[in-house]
Design a protein around this motif. Sequence first.
Motif, PDB file in Angstrom:
ATOM      1  N   ALA A 122      81.406 116.364  51.480  1.00  0.00           N
ATOM      2  CA  ALA A 122      81.462 115.395  50.383  1.00  0.00           C
ATOM      3  C   ALA A 122      82.864 114.789  50.289  1.00  0.00           C
ATOM      4  O   ALA A 122      83.022 113.584  50.087  1.00  0.00           O
ATOM      5  CB  ALA A 122      81.072 116.063  49.066  1.00  0.00           C
ATOM      6  N   GLN A 139      79.341 116.400  43.985  1.00  0.00           N
ATOM      7  CA  GLN A 139      79.315 114.991  43.584  1.00  0.00           C
ATOM      8  C   GLN A 139      80.709 114.540  43.137  1.00  0.00           C
ATOM      9  O   GLN A 139      81.184 113.470  43.527  1.00  0.00           O
ATOM     10  CB  GLN A 139      78.302 114.781  42.444  1.00  0.00           C
ATOM     11  CG  GLN A 139      78.136 113.323  42.034  1.00  0.00           C
ATOM     12  CD  GLN A 139      77.429 112.502  43.099  1.00  0.00           C
ATOM     13  OE1 GLN A 139      76.342 112.831  43.539  1.00  0.00           O
ATOM     14  NE2 GLN A 139      78.072 111.417  43.544  1.00  0.00           N
ATOM     15  N   GLU A 140      81.352 115.385  42.340  1.00  0.00           N
ATOM     16  CA  GLU A 140      82.704 115.030  41.896  1.00  0.00           C
ATOM     17  C   GLU A 140      83.665 114.963  43.080  1.00  0.00           C
ATOM     18  O   GLU A 140      84.552 114.118  43.115  1.00  0.00           O
ATOM     19  CB  GLU A 140      83.213 116.065  40.873  1.00  0.00           C
ATOM     20  CG  GLU A 140      82.605 115.884  39.489  1.00  0.00           C
ATOM     21  CD  GLU A 140      83.107 116.894  38.465  1.00  0.00           C
ATOM     22  OE1 GLU A 140      82.641 116.812  37.319  1.00  0.00           O
ATOM     23  OE2 GLU A 140      83.941 117.769  38.808  1.00  0.00           O
ATOM     24  N   VAL A 157      74.275 114.751  47.023  1.00  0.00           N
ATOM     25  CA  VAL A 157      75.337 113.860  46.551  1.00  0.00           C
ATOM     26  C   VAL A 157      74.841 112.420  46.616  1.00  0.00           C
ATOM     27  O   VAL A 157      74.279 111.999  47.625  1.00  0.00           O
ATOM     28  CB  VAL A 157      76.607 114.027  47.430  1.00  0.00           C
ATOM     29  CG1 VAL A 157      77.661 112.996  47.069  1.00  0.00           C
ATOM     30  CG2 VAL A 157      77.174 115.434  47.291  1.00  0.00           C
ATOM     31  N   GLU A 158      75.046 111.685  45.528  1.00  0.00           N
ATOM     32  CA  GLU A 158      74.698 110.250  45.513  1.00  0.00           C
ATOM     33  C   GLU A 158      75.811 109.460  46.173  1.00  0.00           C
ATOM     34  O   GLU A 158      76.979 109.620  45.848  1.00  0.00           O
ATOM     35  CB  GLU A 158      74.529 109.776  44.067  1.00  0.00           C
ATOM     36  CG  GLU A 158      73.191 110.131  43.477  1.00  0.00           C
ATOM     37  CD  GLU A 158      72.982 109.500  42.109  1.00  0.00           C
ATOM     38  OE1 GLU A 158      73.833 108.707  41.670  1.00  0.00           O
ATOM     39  OE2 GLU A 158      71.964 109.840  41.488  1.00  0.00           O
ATOM     40  N   TYR A 185      83.020 114.032  46.035  1.00  0.00           N
ATOM     41  CA  TYR A 185      82.789 112.735  46.691  1.00  0.00           C
ATOM     42  C   TYR A 185      83.380 111.599  45.853  1.00  0.00           C
ATOM     43  O   TYR A 185      84.143 110.772  46.357  1.00  0.00           O
ATOM     44  CB  TYR A 185      81.280 112.542  46.889  1.00  0.00           C
ATOM     45  CG  TYR A 185      80.904 111.186  47.424  1.00  0.00           C
ATOM     46  CD1 TYR A 185      80.934 110.937  48.791  1.00  0.00           C
ATOM     47  CD2 TYR A 185      80.536 110.152  46.568  1.00  0.00           C
ATOM     48  CE1 TYR A 185      80.607 109.682  49.290  1.00  0.00           C
ATOM     49  CE2 TYR A 185      80.206 108.896  47.050  1.00  0.00           C
ATOM     50  CZ  TYR A 185      80.240 108.667  48.412  1.00  0.00           C
ATOM     51  OH  TYR A 185      79.931 107.427  48.906  1.00  0.00           O
ATOM     52  N   ASP A 186      83.039 111.560  44.568  1.00  0.00           N
ATOM     53  CA  ASP A 186      83.475 110.462  43.699  1.00  0.00           C
ATOM     54  C   ASP A 186      84.994 110.437  43.521  1.00  0.00           C
ATOM     55  O   ASP A 186      85.611 109.373  43.476  1.00  0.00           O
ATOM     56  CB  ASP A 186      82.834 110.593  42.309  1.00  0.00           C
ATOM     57  CG  ASP A 186      81.326 110.388  42.345  1.00  0.00           C
ATOM     58  OD1 ASP A 186      80.849 109.740  43.296  1.00  0.00           O
ATOM     59  OD2 ASP A 186      80.637 110.881  41.432  1.00  0.00           O
ATOM     60  N   LYS A 222      70.728 109.623  48.517  1.00  0.00           N
ATOM     61  CA  LYS A 222      71.260 110.962  48.259  1.00  0.00           C
ATOM     62  C   LYS A 222      71.349 111.722  49.569  1.00  0.00           C
ATOM     63  O   LYS A 222      70.456 111.642  50.392  1.00  0.00           O
ATOM     64  CB  LYS A 222      70.318 111.716  47.313  1.00  0.00           C
ATOM     65  CG  LYS A 222      70.632 111.512  45.864  1.00  0.00           C
ATOM     66  CD  LYS A 222      69.883 112.544  45.030  1.00  0.00           C
ATOM     67  CE  LYS A 222      70.306 112.450  43.577  1.00  0.00           C
ATOM     68  NZ  LYS A 222      69.716 113.504  42.757  1.00  0.00           N
TER      69      LYS A 222
END
Lengths: 540, 190
Positions: free
Chosen positions: A11, A140-141, A175-176, A143-144, A3
């Motif tokens: 991100a 997170q979104e 962020v993962e 990044y993904d 993380k």
Amino acid sequence: MEKRLLLGDEAVALGAIHAGLSGVYAYPGTPSTEITEFIQTNKEAKERNIRSRWCTNEKTAMEAALGMSYCGKRALVCMKHVGMNVCADAFVNSAVTGVNGGVVVLAADDPSMHSSQNEQDSRFYGKFAMVPVFEPSNQQEAYDMMSRAFDLSEKLHEPVLMRVVTRLAHSRAAVEIRQAKQQNALNPSTDNSHWVLLPGNARRNYAELIQKQGDMLQASYDAETNDMISISNSDKGSWKGVVACGIGYNYVREALASGATDDNFAILKVTQYPLPEDGVRQLAQMCSEILVVEDGQPVVEDDVKKLLGADFKVEGRLTGRLPRAGELNPDNVALGLGMENKPVYDTAKNLAPRPPQLCQGCGHRDVYTALGEVVKEYENARVFGDIGCYTLGALPPFKALASCVDMGASITMAKGAADAGLWPAIAVIGDSTFTHSGMTGLLDAVNDNSNVTIIISDNLTTGMTGGQDSAGLNKYEAICLGLGVDPDHVKVVVPLPKNMPEITQTLRDEINYKGVSVIIPRRECIQTAARHAREKAKKQ
Amino acid sequence: MKKDIILCGVGGQGILSIATIIGEAATEAGIQLKQAEVHGMSQRGGDVQSNLRLSTDTIWSDQIPTGQTDVIISMEPMEALRYLPYLGPKGVIVTSSKTFVNIPNYPDEAALKAELADLPNVQLEIEEIAAELKSPKSANMVLLGMAAPYIEILSVEQLRKAVSVIFARKGEAVVEANLKAFDRGVEAAK
């Protein structure tokens, strides 16, 4: 899983690197700047040899990205929302050519105009060009989604627009991180008919783009971040519908988490467009009214209204349930949902605004001090300004500027004013803004032999956004001469208080010259000068 | 448990380093965090602020709602007052008492101090303390030390450790100076 604490911008950047990015193309602009800066300094990006130097403007950025895509590789283009206007020609046409390697265009919108001259909503550009738009609700979104956006771009052979807003771009959260993908191999397109937009080809391509709209809508249905969420607070309460777009979703959840309502809520979370219409229809069947919560302009509210017809009650920015202008925040969204975040304390009594100002010791200050002195001597003098730190010359104590519109407009507005008979017509533009969009205007002035005095206030950097490289560094005199300015009327001065007599005299001489003259006050930005001194000290 | 913190001051006063340290401590402790900053134009001598939200549960909004802030940490007393409507019922203001006057219409200092004195507050001349410690650059760490006992969701010790982690790459002397400043802040706030 690892993380990392990342800004929304970071991100986006790391998401792109891990999606197999080969090049980022960008011009600095708040709140987008940190994306490219992250890639420029990131170790993985360096190891992967990702191209990341700043571009001259957003249009050159968009076109270079298209060239990289032509060769089969993944390219990211980043800009602030108004940059979309600059690259619009290339962006809209890239939907007609289609792409080979994935292209993601990242527009960072600035609702409430924290550092901007308007609050245009980039989602309109997505609709206009008829391409998918991604709008992450959190870091997170962001990044993904970058990986998904590149995949979708390559699947549909179309560019994808990703839109973030200031509060996501400049907010940090954990962020993962997932495994990085390989970059695409060099694989230049052999399909000229798609890339040569002669009318015959363009008509066929455009028909294909229209054909693809169904696939784009299907992609919105398939997106797991487009979701229907039900929050039941009591058996007695009625059901209310909410369409929550991007970070608007967070404000809705914040308000509902406060427990200040007995109503039940069905929320359609939208983070990918075209708008998932079936979800909206489903929501309409469950509820008697829908509130549309979107940051920026009422793009979705309009669509939902059209979709559900005039009889269905749709609330939002257009109906006054949410403010018509300015960014969303937890308070105005709570109010829109029928709750109120009440203050404990009133606004303080002993308070004054503290607007930004030019740094003490900044060369722009000396330019405005000299201009202020000279301009007084001419009855009708007007100084047309431009975009950068030096726009602050419009504020006290200088109050020097008659206008500031868009990148480069100082020169062209001064030219138009001179055409109308105004004298002296003076333009103040920064070095980076000049190469971004001022050079073409200068050529117009030269060709018309307009009676204008142009000041290129050269601080050797792009100052306002934090000191990024300036594309024309050490080339300004050569550019002016090359565009045809008379060599006797390209003057360089050093903006320092001790040089005031020389600067003011140069200004007078060039104002009195009937034709195009360029004065270049040149001294490094004190912020970057200090940074360079620190870096030098470190190396020794 | 959750704690909402507003960090504020004037551009260039070093509020973002305070945010970085609290962020490091939160990450290390496995506490959720959102930290919204202001970049761009307002950094040039204007007011700057950062919303820092810490929680053991999901944090939705990046911005703190009105009337809900637990601690306002400010490098400048008038800037602390700017966010007063955000302060919660049990909230406290931790601020430097030294004014930074770079505008012509700065309010009357006595009136400003009187208004602040009526609010739950902790004030210190942090610049003077940092100067006494011969480390003028660590005034912001004195302030963080003063605020540390009010952050609660993170212990003073966890924050202290984060100070050493964040300054580690600048060398031991810098770490020591900043820890000393932090400790003085903690002491002074008692």
